[in-house]
Design an enzyme around this catalytic site. Sequence first.
Site, PDB file in Angstrom:
ATOM      1  CE  LYS A  48      -3.897  -2.423   1.809  1.00  0.00           C
ATOM      2  NZ  LYS A  48      -4.407  -3.149   2.945  1.00  0.00           N
ATOM      3  CD  GLN A  92      -3.811  -4.956   5.994  1.00  0.00           C
ATOM      4  OE1 GLN A  92      -3.552  -3.974   5.322  1.00  0.00           O
ATOM      5  NE2 GLN A  92      -4.484  -5.984   5.519  1.00  0.00           N
ATOM      6  CG  ASP A 115     -10.330  -1.291   4.050  1.00  0.00           C
ATOM      7  OD1 ASP A 115      -9.981  -1.615   2.903  1.00  0.00           O
ATOM      8  OD2 ASP A 115      -9.746  -1.675   5.080  1.00  0.00           O
TER       9      ASP A 115
END
Length: 280
Positions: A48, A92, A115
């Site tokens: 990322k 995460q 997300d």
Amino acid sequence: MTTLDGKALAAKIKARVREEAVKLPRRPGLAVVLVGNDPASRVYVTSKRKDCEECGFYSEEYALLESATQEELLELVETLNGREDIDGILVQLPLPAQLDEETVIQAIDPEKDVDGFHPMNAGALLIGRPGFLPCTPAGVMDLLDEYGVDPAGKRAVVVGRSNIVGKPMALLLLRRNATVTVCHSRTPDLAEHCRQADILVAAVGRQGLITGDMVKQGAVVVDVAMNRDDNGKLCGDVDFAAAAERAAYLTPVPGGVGPMTRAALMENTLLAAKRRQNLA
Ligand code: NAP
């Protein structure tokens, strides 16, 4: 059989994102929070960061100890929520057992939830309102569009019903007028359902689950899964060689959905930055 090349399309998308990002008054900013030592998560966080560099974004990484408390993590999320220069916050997953994922996801400002996991964004998807789409299913839709696969009027079968892949995938296909069936671990006769599918999306996490005989002639087959085979090599749920004999379009693993997920995260972060600068 045409391979749905996610790697190539992801590169194109990221170049497009960069073009837009550099023109913004303030460049997009993404904060990635990693808790603990999960090696796979570590790899995702590193990729990322690379994606952010490629797209001209500002990025920050936070590495919390495996023993981090819920309070510590929530405090960090709260700080990031208040930061002007941070447009996207990504925690995460999975989190260590002492932390409650749902509570953490709900603490993220929905405007920064790149997300697309916050209930506000999940709800927006359900009722067809603007929000942030979860990256993996959004990436799959980008891939289908790139290859001119129109879901309208097609029978789509999604295998897997998680909140982050299966369910939103089904909703996106439904939004695009496919007739959608969702299969899961309690579905009797999975093979029969799969054989009906013009578009088959496998999102389970079990190597070899989708065998060649479960693929309809001429089908579009999307393999979301990321499993490791006995040699530690990345593989999907679909028996690629056997499916390739029947499918018209098929994603490879790796190089299919994985890169598209990463590209979709960059698209969401750009969108968040534009919205927060009143440009979208
Ligand atoms: P998950 O939360 O474990 O969900 C798996 C789903 O598969 C569940 O709905 C489960 O059904 C269903 N299932 C399990 N065994 C089955 C069987 N024998 N037949 C039919 N359905 C079955 O996993 P996830 O997070 O959605 O991820 C799925 C896969 O995608 C994993 O391999 C993951 O690594 C991969 N993934 C890839 C990306 C990417 O970027 N490419 C992103 C996210 C995830 P129940 O609901 O009944 O338990």
